[in-house]
Scaffold this motif. Structure first.
Motif, PDB file in Angstrom:
ATOM      1  N   GLN A 127      40.776  39.118  51.323  1.00  0.00           N
ATOM      2  CA  GLN A 127      41.667  39.853  51.911  1.00  0.00           C
ATOM      3  C   GLN A 127      42.895  39.551  51.697  1.00  0.00           C
ATOM      4  O   GLN A 127      44.155  40.169  51.713  1.00  0.00           O
ATOM      5  N   SER A 128      43.201  37.633  51.665  1.00  0.00           N
ATOM      6  CA  SER A 128      44.049  36.722  51.520  1.00  0.00           C
ATOM      7  C   SER A 128      44.904  37.426  50.376  1.00  0.00           C
ATOM      8  O   SER A 128      46.181  37.513  50.247  1.00  0.00           O
ATOM      9  N   LEU A 129      44.516  37.085  49.601  1.00  0.00           N
ATOM     10  CA  LEU A 129      45.118  38.016  47.954  1.00  0.00           C
ATOM     11  C   LEU A 129      45.371  38.910  48.039  1.00  0.00           C
ATOM     12  O   LEU A 129      46.391  39.392  47.339  1.00  0.00           O
ATOM     13  N   THR A 130      44.591  39.593  48.582  1.00  0.00           N
ATOM     14  CA  THR A 130      45.260  41.344  48.677  1.00  0.00           C
ATOM     15  C   THR A 130      46.059  41.222  49.260  1.00  0.00           C
ATOM     16  O   THR A 130      47.299  42.104  49.005  1.00  0.00           O
ATOM     17  N   ALA A 131      46.644  40.592  50.797  1.00  0.00           N
ATOM     18  CA  ALA A 131      47.525  40.537  51.415  1.00  0.00           C
ATOM     19  C   ALA A 131      49.141  39.967  50.094  1.00  0.00           C
ATOM     20  O   ALA A 131      49.884  40.214  50.600  1.00  0.00           O
ATOM     21  N   ILE A 132      48.793  39.224  49.891  1.00  0.00           N
ATOM     22  CA  ILE A 132      49.592  38.018  48.986  1.00  0.00           C
ATOM     23  C   ILE A 132      49.842  39.055  48.193  1.00  0.00           C
ATOM     24  O   ILE A 132      51.590  38.751  48.152  1.00  0.00           O
ATOM     25  N   ARG A 133      49.431  39.601  47.411  1.00  0.00           N
ATOM     26  CA  ARG A 133      50.142  41.228  46.685  1.00  0.00           C
ATOM     27  C   ARG A 133      50.825  41.969  46.824  1.00  0.00           C
ATOM     28  O   ARG A 133      51.285  42.593  47.379  1.00  0.00           O
ATOM     29  N   ALA A 134      50.646  42.653  48.783  1.00  0.00           N
ATOM     30  CA  ALA A 134      50.700  43.822  48.970  1.00  0.00           C
ATOM     31  C   ALA A 134      52.655  43.095  49.062  1.00  0.00           C
ATOM     32  O   ALA A 134      53.049  43.708  49.188  1.00  0.00           O
ATOM     33  N   GLU A 135      51.917  41.659  50.134  1.00  0.00           N
ATOM     34  CA  GLU A 135      53.624  41.276  50.367  1.00  0.00           C
ATOM     35  C   GLU A 135      54.746  41.298  49.326  1.00  0.00           C
ATOM     36  O   GLU A 135      56.075  41.332  49.236  1.00  0.00           O
ATOM     37  N   ALA A 175      51.549  38.305  40.023  1.00  0.00           N
ATOM     38  CA  ALA A 175      50.329  38.070  38.828  1.00  0.00           C
ATOM     39  C   ALA A 175      49.215  37.336  38.882  1.00  0.00           C
ATOM     40  O   ALA A 175      47.996  37.154  37.917  1.00  0.00           O
ATOM     41  N   VAL A 176      50.244  36.090  39.574  1.00  0.00           N
ATOM     42  CA  VAL A 176      49.317  34.723  40.096  1.00  0.00           C
ATOM     43  C   VAL A 176      48.047  35.591  40.947  1.00  0.00           C
ATOM     44  O   VAL A 176      47.105  35.246  40.917  1.00  0.00           O
ATOM     45  N   ALA A 177      48.174  36.019  42.187  1.00  0.00           N
ATOM     46  CA  ALA A 177      47.765  36.693  42.950  1.00  0.00           C
ATOM     47  C   ALA A 177      46.647  38.022  41.734  1.00  0.00           C
ATOM     48  O   ALA A 177      45.184  37.318  42.163  1.00  0.00           O
ATOM     49  N   GLY A 178      47.036  38.220  41.518  1.00  0.00           N
ATOM     50  CA  GLY A 178      46.231  39.126  40.686  1.00  0.00           C
ATOM     51  C   GLY A 178      45.114  38.484  40.486  1.00  0.00           C
ATOM     52  O   GLY A 178      43.560  38.482  39.756  1.00  0.00           O
ATOM     53  N   GLN A 179      45.706  37.177  39.068  1.00  0.00           N
ATOM     54  CA  GLN A 179      44.736  35.935  37.872  1.00  0.00           C
ATOM     55  C   GLN A 179      43.545  35.558  39.108  1.00  0.00           C
ATOM     56  O   GLN A 179      42.476  35.467  39.028  1.00  0.00           O
ATOM     57  N   VAL A 180      44.313  35.459  40.373  1.00  0.00           N
ATOM     58  CA  VAL A 180      43.306  34.626  41.609  1.00  0.00           C
ATOM     59  C   VAL A 180      42.367  35.311  41.795  1.00  0.00           C
ATOM     60  O   VAL A 180      41.163  35.125  41.790  1.00  0.00           O
ATOM     61  N   TYR A 181      42.768  36.596  42.142  1.00  0.00           N
ATOM     62  CA  TYR A 181      41.941  37.930  42.891  1.00  0.00           C
ATOM     63  C   TYR A 181      40.806  38.316  41.312  1.00  0.00           C
ATOM     64  O   TYR A 181      38.986  37.956  41.972  1.00  0.00           O
ATOM     65  N   VAL A 182      40.933  38.017  40.423  1.00  0.00           N
ATOM     66  CA  VAL A 182      40.205  38.084  39.147  1.00  0.00           C
ATOM     67  C   VAL A 182      38.877  37.291  39.578  1.00  0.00           C
ATOM     68  O   VAL A 182      37.829  37.898  38.754  1.00  0.00           O
ATOM     69  N   THR A 183      39.843  36.219  39.195  1.00  0.00           N
ATOM     70  CA  THR A 183      39.336  34.728  38.962  1.00  0.00           C
ATOM     71  C   THR A 183      37.998  34.878  40.094  1.00  0.00           C
ATOM     72  O   THR A 183      36.532  34.661  40.173  1.00  0.00           O
TER      73      THR A 183
END
Length: 451
Positions: free
Chosen positions: A252-260, A284-292
């Motif tokens: 959820q935190s990564l999703t919020a970061i990507r939304a911001e 992009a970094v948040a997306g990579q972290v989310y995939v990981t």
């Protein structure tokens, strides 16, 4: 003995020579008298004596010649007899020494030894047998001994011994003080040339200490299996909790970061290129972290395993593995019953996961085959590669293989590895299909008490 035989031969010779001399003298006298009858009386006597002496000498020479051959034969016979007697005496001494040697061994060994006839009479017992039953040898030999035999000895019939000449039995013996001891007896039938039983032999030992050690080993083994099952259950529970935390909190935190980041990009569409670049980088970094994180969650606790079952989870695992190793030819054949115990599904999935990890790290394989199928009332998982293989000593020390083996054993399954340098590796796990088999896994080991 030899002197007596020679004296008997000399006596026999004397009894042959004397009659021969008397017969020769009589013949000579008769012949001389006959020849001297025509001569004057005064010349007949000397003539008769001379003729008798000549005849006696001839007969004596003939008798001596015959006796010489007879003496030689008698001497040879005496020598042969003496040699045979000496050999018999030496053989008897050797036999006595060997008998003493073996009897000494039988008396000194700790095992109980008893031999008895088919009618129940004891023919031999050693000292250990007497000590065990606390009775003297003389009393045993006098009373027969069946009451003191182990329970099976007196009930064995000849037909059984003909079919099975050696019978091995282990059984408990209740003591007077209420304790229990264990004995092991080996009964053997000894046969005559015509096939009838001549004697029975029993060799027994007290195996109470061994039985107690086996029981203690079985108890410790079951305790170890139970602890391993608990450890694996706790491990899987922690993995599931960690996967949920990663999904709920970090996801959820990564999703919020990507939304911001997207919001910043929208607000800064026509103003500052630097701000837009930073926002894109954050996204992009948040997306990579989310995939990981999603990959970590799948490894920690594959959601498909809970949602769609083992086959779907393995298919996803193989697809992901082949995506990282496209140069390897991957073949799979997966089928399983619709309902399996959760522990069995987790065990099969973890074994396949670890086997694929080992292949990617060590095998250098060009082809990998994974199969899952029900077989003979069990679930069989097989992962095979054509790689470099594993050295046997390294296989025994590898924690990956040890972990897979332990996982299979704690649910009541089997685990086998077939490998060798240059021959590839085959990992095969055979797992139970029902929850009852899993629950009874700790009670499936052989009872050391023979129950």
């Amino acid at each position: 003995m030899q002197r007596q035989e020679e004296s008997n031969v000399a006596t026999d010779r004397r009894w042959v020579v004397l009659p021969a001399l008397l017969a020769a003298a009589a013949c000579g006298g008769v012949l001389g008298r006959s020849l001297g009858c025509a001569a004057p009386w005064d010349a007949s006597l000397p003539f008769a004596v001379a003729a008798g002496l000549l005849a006696s000498g001839a007969v004596l020479i003939w008798c001596l010649w015959r006796m010489r051959g007879s003496c030689r034969r008698d001497a040879a016979a005496v020598q042969q007899l003496s040699a045979a007697l000496e050999q018999s005496r030496v053989a008897e001494q050797v036999l006595q020494r060997r008998e003493h040697f073996y009897l000494t061994i039988l008396e000194d060994i700790p095992e109980m030894i008893c031999r008895w006839y088919p009618d129940g009479r004891i023919s031999y017992v050693n000292e250990a047998y007497c000590r065990h039953f606390q009775v003297s040898r003389e009393e045993l030999l006098r009373q027969g001994g069946f009451p003191l035999f182990h329970p099976g000895a007196g009930r064995r019939d000849a037909a059984l011994y003909h079919e099975q000449p050696v019978v091995v039995m282990e059984y408990p013996v209740q003591q007077d003080d209420g304790s229990q001891r264990w004995e092991r007896w080996v009964d053997r039938a000894l046969f005559n040339d015509d096939g009838s039983i001549r004697e029975f032999q029993s060799v027994g030992e007290d195996i109470t200490a061994r039985k107690h050690a086996e029981q203690e080993t079985a108890r410790l083994l079951e305790e170890n299996r139970r602890l391993a099952r608990m450890a694996l259950a706790i491990q899987e529970e922690e993995r599931a909790n960690l996967a949920r935390e990663l999904h709920d909190e970090l996801g959820q935190s990564l999703t919020a970061i990507r939304a911001e980041a997207e919001c910043v990009l929208q607000l800064n569409r026509d103003r500052s290129a630097l701000i837009s670049e930073c926002a894109s980088s954050i996204n992009a970094v948040a997306g990579q972290v989310y995939v990981t994180v999603r990959g970590m969650m799948r490894r920690l606790r594959p959601s498909l395993l809970d949602d769609l079952g083992l086959v779907a989870a393995l298919e996803e695992l193989l697809q992901q593995w082949h995506g990282h190793h496209p140069e390897v030819v991957l073949e799979s054949s997966l089928s399983a019953p619709p309902s399996l115990p959760q522990t069995v599904e987790l065990t099969a999935y973890r074994i396949a996961q670890e086997a694929l990890t080992n292949i990617s790290k060590h095998a250098a394989a060009s082809r990998v085959t994974v199969s899952l199928r029900p077989a003979a009332g069990r679930l069989e998982l097989c992962v095979r590669d054509d790689g470099v293989g594993i050295d046997k000593r390294a296989a025994d020390r590898g924690f990956g293989l040890l972990g897979m083996r332990e996982r299979a054993l704690v649910v009541g399954g089997e685990f086998h590895v077939s490998t060798g340098p240059g021959t590839g590796t085959t990992v095969r796990a055979v797992l139970p299909l029902t929850e009852r088999e899993v629950q009874d896994a700790g009670r499936d080991y052989p009872d050391p008490a023979g129950g």
